[in-house]
Design a protein around this motif. Structure first.
Motif: not given
Length: 464
Positions: A381, A404-405, A408, A411-412
């Motif tokens: 984050e 997975r990371r 993520y 998309e972020q």
């Protein structure tokens, strides 16, 4: 008496050539010729336009060595890089020669039986392009090829540092059979020509690659005639190296992204955001590779980093490095300069900065130079927040072996182009462009021809 623009080699200071500049009246006459030519060119068949684009593509291939030498002479990038740019530039012409024949309309079922609805596409009109110096071939063909394929006429205003590549590309286009009034090049004062382009009613679209402030001004000036706009503007690309990244791959791809064209590209990795646990390992490996880079004249054997384009660009880089060092950054390698003010030659040796923090200018301003600042993070984050903390959103990169990371992160990140374990994602068949203040519209791929097309809806009544 016609004024002339003198073009110099940024690696040696030698004058290459001088070229005539167009007066305001001559630019307006070029626009009028473009407008008249549009009446015929827009009515030619897609097959005909495609055949001329293919001939242009072939001619560029036949003259790739000469074009690459021109790029290196006026831009400074190493010759092998320049050859790569010529291939990349030609690829857009080949792609849009094919896309010219794939501009489809459609029929739409009417809500009543006595009507037929047809949707068609047609060329926007005469297009004016303002292109930058850092990719003097590719930034032209990425705009000109889809415009011509769509049936638009096209006028290029190249950067004053690199007009020779534009002139040669246009010459080859004419040799290929593209009419002279369909494909034109004008050279002169950027502010004056930009004002003419944005205010002239015959120009129906402006396409621009350059700084965000200039792009904003062009948008404002185009409002009075409500022109179509495509803007590829500034960037401040983050490159995230996660704790489980393949470090050798991350270093290799960082080198590709950061030091190409001496860091003078809008998609260069500008901020290296590295996980705290691997910062030393990554920095050491990057340092080893940076130490191998040779700085100098791009026509010399083995040179991989050429000059900074001009004094203004050089001063910005030095200011950012000095600001970072004054605020506590460590110089792992570089921060060395070869300067000849008399010849206007400026070289910056590839530089790595560690112990970087958010108080430093380099974390908030696009560098446009061969400087790699490393800042660390502990949580994903935190990395995402650092990456997105900018008004720009052109390109971003990240390295992780965890799917997975990776998903993520993809998309972020608020960026138009994202490279996952890839420091060079740009390609002719994919849409190039940014979010936020990095621009409007896309270039490349199927999306690249859309900005040069209008949609027309025809409703046919069948009642007698």
């Amino acid at each position: 008496m016609t004024s002339r623009l003198e073009v110099f080699n940024p690696a040696t200071g030698e004058k290459i050539r001088s070229v005539p500049e167009q007066s305001a009246q001559q630019v307006k006459e070029s626009i009028e010729r473009s407008h008249r030519a549009f009446q015929q060119w827009s009515k030619t068949s897609a097959k005909h336009r495609a055949s001329l684009l293919k001939k242009w593509f072939d001619l560029i291939g036949e003259h790739q060595k000469e074009l690459a030498k021109i790029i290196t002479l006026e831009n400074g990038k190493p010759y092998q890089e320049a050859l790569g740019e010529v291939t990349y530039a030609a690829g857009y012409i080949e792609w849009y020669a094919e896309e010219a024949k794939r501009v489809y309309g459609r029929t739409v079922p009417a809500s009543v039986t006595n009507k037929r609805i047809i949707v068609t596409r047609q060329a926007v009109g005469p297009v004016a392009a303002i292109t930058p110096w850092n990719f003097p071939a590719a930034m032209i063909t990425r705009k000109a090829a889809p415009a011509l394929a769509a049936g638009c006429t096209f006028i290029i205003k190249p950067a004053p540092d690199t007009p020779l590549t534009a002139l040669e590309l246009v010459r080859l286009g004419h040799v290929a059979g593209i009419p002279e009034d369909v494909l034109q090049c004008v050279i002169g004062d950027g502010e004056e020509i930009g004002s003419i382009f944005t205010n002239h009613p015959f120009i129906r679209k402006i396409t621009f690659t350059g700084s965000t402030p200039v792009g904003k001004q062009l948008m404002k000036n185009s409002a009075s005639t409500v022109k179509h706009l495509s803007m590829e503007l500034g960037g401040h690309a983050p490159l995230i190296v996660d704790q489980d990244a393949n470090i050798d791959l991350a270093v290799k791809q960082t080198m590709l992204s950061k030091f190409r064209n001496a860091g003078q590209t809008c998609v260069c990795a500008n901020r290296l955001i590295v996980h705290e646990s691997i910062k030393d390992q990554f920095a050491d490996r990057l340092n080893q590779e940076v130490a191998k880079l040779k700085v100098g004249n791009g026509l010399e054997e083995g040179v991989s980093v050429g000059p900074i384009i001009n004094q203004k660009g050089f001063q910005k880089i030095v200011e950012q490095i000095n600001d970072a060092v004054d605020k506590g950054a460590n110089v792992l390698i570089g921060a060395k300069y070869d300067v000849d003010d008399e010849k206007s030659c400026y070289f910056v040796h590839p530089t790595i900065l560690t112990n970087v923090d958010l108080s430093m200018k380099i974390m908030h301003e696009e560098t446009f130079g061969p400087v790699a600042p490393i800042i660390t993070f502990q949580t994903l984050e935190e990395a995402i927040k650092l990456a997105n903390d900018t008004p720009y959103g052109l390109a971003a990169y990240f390295f992780t072996e965890n799917y997975r990371r990776g998903i993520y992160l993809s998309e972020q990140l608020d960026y138009g182009m994202v490279g996952w374990n890839d420091g060079g994602p740009s390609t002719v068949q994919a849409p190039f462009g940014g979010m936020k203040e990095s621009g409007i519209g896309r270039e490349g791929g199927q999306e690249g021809i859309e900005p040069y097309l209008e949609t027309k809806y025809l409703s046919i009544g069948l009642d007698e």
